[in-house]
Each structure stands twice: as structure tokens, then as C-alpha cells.
Design an enzyme around this catalytic site. Structure first.
Site, short mmCIF file in Angstrom:
data_model
loop_
_atom_site.label_atom_id
_atom_site.label_comp_id
_atom_site.label_asym_id
_atom_site.label_seq_id
_atom_site.Cartn_x
_atom_site.Cartn_y
_atom_site.Cartn_z
N LYS A 77 1.04 -0.96 0.24
CA LYS A 77 -0.17 -0.11 0.02
C LYS A 77 0.62 1.53 0.04
O LYS A 77 0.34 2.04 -0.89
CB LYS A 77 -0.82 0.04 1.32
CG LYS A 77 -1.78 1.43 1.28
CD LYS A 77 -3.06 0.99 2.24
CE LYS A 77 -3.86 2.01 2.94
NZ LYS A 77 -4.66 1.55 3.65
N ASN A 128 2.03 11.34 12.99
CA ASN A 128 0.65 11.42 12.07
C ASN A 128 -0.21 10.13 12.28
O ASN A 128 -1.77 10.05 12.70
CB ASN A 128 1.21 11.48 10.89
CG ASN A 128 -0.16 10.84 9.76
OD1 ASN A 128 -1.47 11.94 9.53
ND2 ASN A 128 -0.24 10.05 9.60
N LYS A 160 11.64 9.34 20.78
CA LYS A 160 12.75 9.14 22.10
C LYS A 160 14.07 8.60 21.79
O LYS A 160 15.28 8.83 21.45
CB LYS A 160 12.88 8.51 23.23
CG LYS A 160 13.57 7.42 24.38
CD LYS A 160 13.30 7.20 25.44
CE LYS A 160 13.85 7.27 26.39
NZ LYS A 160 14.61 7.95 27.05
N SER A 182 -3.01 15.44 17.36
CA SER A 182 -3.58 15.47 18.19
C SER A 182 -5.40 15.20 17.50
O SER A 182 -5.05 15.06 16.46
CB SER A 182 -3.22 15.88 19.50
OG SER A 182 -4.24 16.00 20.30
N TYR A 215 -9.75 7.08 23.19
CA TYR A 215 -9.98 7.90 22.10
C TYR A 215 -9.08 8.96 22.67
O TYR A 215 -7.93 9.56 22.51
CB TYR A 215 -10.58 7.89 21.48
CG TYR A 215 -10.08 8.68 20.21
CD1 TYR A 215 -8.89 8.43 19.37
CD2 TYR A 215 -10.90 9.86 19.91
CE1 TYR A 215 -8.80 8.27 18.19
CE2 TYR A 215 -10.73 10.08 18.56
CZ TYR A 215 -9.43 10.56 18.07
OH TYR A 215 -8.77 11.39 16.82
N LYS A 219 -5.29 10.88 22.16
CA LYS A 219 -4.57 12.15 21.11
C LYS A 219 -4.78 13.52 22.91
O LYS A 219 -4.01 14.18 22.28
CB LYS A 219 -6.22 12.52 21.11
CG LYS A 219 -6.04 11.87 20.15
CD LYS A 219 -5.76 11.91 19.44
CE LYS A 219 -5.12 10.70 18.73
NZ LYS A 219 -4.11 11.13 17.61
#
Length: 346
Positions: A77, A128, A160, A182, A215, A219
């Protein structure tokens, strides 16, 4: 006195008219910044670059001539996406793929090692990739709640491992940047990590699992992660690293695959909904805007810096929750996250 937020496209967001309206696309940001073909000396890594926002972010940034690396778990993909970018990009520079499964910290560590074997430079890291509203309680390969583990801990570990390279690549003329996606969905986790009870139930095993709270927690973690990078590295006079978190906007992408109400949500909010190309604009602006050079990173949306919520906030009104900018919570989350990923960080 705090300076006013930079919001260069605010007027175009006053009266939105749905996907494809006058609000800028990611490619428009590159055009407005006059960066086409100007970044041959820059290296950029984008997670989740095979489709959706990651692919459109890569498409815009590739036009700068930068060396682009994408992480992907589906190599076929990713290769198809890269072929599509190269078919229209003004740059012919190859795009590299780093195989990485964000649900496995071993895979993240291996991917970071593979990336560093190919380059000793990293100017921009765009965290992302993400998942949303997993219907039932699930865990990563390492036993962490799936959304917190995938959206936050994987990117925490990756960052990190790459921070030494971000630091060494940074100069006073162009500080390295970290961009964390976020979401306005951070509001679903009431008080976020400012709530002391959250530390006893990071994996959502004690309380009843709620996909949207989980979720929102992940975020919020993305925002706090960026905030603490800024606190630790942003003031370095010689090798600063600045970090932003952002809400890309409402966009129908694969992120909604677990939400049975996705079509109804999009229909109800169509005027403010964005195309994928428009949704990637804020990521690209955080990565590329000259106006942000030397400026302390913060939460962004609608291709500009955001402001704290008004009291009585209701989504989808713009603004970030105070708990997404809680310095004490950000510091504690960093320390806890270091402990959780320590096995893979050496």
C-alpha cells in the site's frame, strides 16, 4: 504578556462550506511558504504515510525536494502511495519506506534502527498515524490498551529513539520540529491526565471501557507529549527542538472505520468538514511555516495556533482543553511513559 496566536488563514475558516472550499490544502501551504524545491537539505519522517492524512502530508512535503521517509505496516500500500506521489510531484527524489507496526514496540524500535541506518539527519518528525474508537477493550502486542499504546506510547518511543538525531540536526537557523497529530477528541477524556485517578487505570482495565474516553486519553497524551518536548528541548540555544500538537479537522478517512455513525457525523457537520488535502494542511503548516521558526510550540488547528477553550466547551467548537496543556501532567506522563517503554528504548 503572551503574544497573539498566529492564525494566517483565520478569515478562510469563518464561513466554511465543506470539503474543497476556500480553506487551504497542504500543497497550498508549501506554495504560500515558497518552499517548492527549496528543502533538498532537509530530512522528514512521517508515520502512517501509506494513506489518508499521512500520504497527503508526504505529497506536499515531497514537493520541497526534501528526503522523505514514511513508516507503514502495509508495504504494498505504501509503495502504491509513493508511486502516486511521484507521478505528479515536482521532485523526483525517491521516497523511502520504513516498515513499522505501531502496535508493537519491538517493531517501532526496529523501525527506528532501520531509519538511523539510512541517515544521520532528521529535521522534522511527524507523528501522524493513529487509530480511533476501537469498539471493545483490546491491547497492543505488549499489553497496553490499544489506543494509548498505538497513538501515544509507540510515538513516544519512536521520538525518544530519534531525539538525539533531531537535536544534532538542529541549528539556530532551522530548529528541528516534532509534529504530533492530536485531535479535538482529546475533550472526550474529561480532565485528561490532570485527573489523579487516571494513573491507576492507564490500560482501562478497572473502569468500564469506553472507546471514546480511551481515544480522548490517547489524544490528550499526544498533546502533552509535544508540550514536554518543547519544555525539555525548545530553549536550547544551539540545537533547539520545537514540538506542536494539532487537530487536523473533521475528515472522513480510514480513521472512522470503527465508528458506525461516521456517515451521520459527516453529514451533520459537512459545512466544517475538510477534504483530506485540507486536513493535512495544519500538519504541513506546523512542519514548514516560517512564522513558527523560533517560536514555542503549542496546540494548533485550522492552520494556525489555537487558544484555550471557552467555559462550557462543546465540540466541534475550536479550542484546546486546559488539561491538554497541563505542565505537571505532561512531566508525569513523560516519566511514566519512559518507564513503560524502557525495555525497548536501550
Amino acid at each position: 504578556m503572551a503574544s497573539s496566536p498566529i492564525q494566517p488563514y483565520a478569515s478562510l475558516h469563518v464561513s466554511p462550506d465543506g470539503p474543497g472550499d476556500a480553506r487551504p490544502t497542504a500543497s497550498k501551504i508549501i506554495e504560500d511558504e515558497d518552499l517548492t524545491g527549496k528543502w533538498a537539505d532537509k530530512t522528514i519522517l512521517i508515520t502512517g504515510g501509506a494513506a489518508g492524512l499521512g500520504l497527503e502530508t508526504a505529497r506536499a512535503l515531497h514537493s520541497t525536494g526534501a528526503c522523505i521517509f514514511l513508516t507503514a505496516r502495509n508495504m504494498a500500500k505504501a509503495e502504491a502511495g509513493i508511486k502516486d506521489i511521484l507521478s505528479t510531484s515536482p521532485s523526483s527524489r525517491p521516497i523511502e519506506i520504513v516498515e513499522m507496526e505501531l502496535g508493537s514496540l519491538s517493531s517501532v524500535a526496529a523501525g527506528a534502527k532501520a531509519f538511523l541506518s539510512k541517515t544521520d539527519t532528521l529535521n522534522i518528525l511527524i507523528n501522524n498515524a493513529g487509530i480511533m474508537a476501537i469498539p471493545s477493550h483490546s491491547t497492543t502486542a505488549d499489553g497496553f490498551e490499544l489506543q494509548l499504546g498505538t497513538n501515544h506510547l509507540s510515538h513516544f518511543l519512536l521520538t525518544k529513539l530519534l531525539l538525539p538525531t533531531l537535536v544534532s540536526s538542529s541549528t539556530p537557523a532551522f530548529a528541528s520540529r516534532v509534529v504530533n497529530l492530536s485531535s479535538m477528541g482529546h475533550h472526550y477524556s474529561a480532565n485528561g491526565f490532570s485527573n489523579p485517578e487516571i494513573w491507576q487505570d492507564l490500560n482501562s482495565e478497572v473502569s468500564t471501557y469506553d472507546p471514546w474516553i480511551a481515544y480522548g486519553r490517547s489524544k490528550t497524551a499526544n498533546a502533552l507529549h509535544a508540550s514536554h518536548i518543547e519544555s525539555l528541548y525548545g530553549a536550547d540555544p544551539d540545537h533547539p527542538v520545537h514540538a506542536w500538537s494539532l487537530h487536523p479537522g473533521g475528515i472522513t478517512t480510514g480513521l472512522f472505520k470503527h465508528d458506525e455513525n461516521a456517515d451521520a457525523i459527516a453529514k451533520a457537520n459537512w459545512a466544517i468538514w475538510k477534504s483530506v488535502e485540507q486536513g493535512a494542511a495544519t500538519s504541513v503548516w506546523c512542519a514548514a511555516a516560517k512564522a513558527l521558526e523560533g517560536r514555542r510550540g503549542m496546540y494548533c488547528e485550522d492552520v494556525g495556533e489555537s487558544v484555550p477553550d471557552a467555559e462550557g466547551y462543546q465540540m466541534p467548537t475550536p479550542g484546546f482543553a486546559t488539561w491538554a496543556a497541563d505542565g505537571e501532567a505532561a512531566e508525569k506522563l513523560w516519566e511514566v511513559s519512559e518507564g513503560l517503554v524502557g525495555e525497548w528504548a536501550d
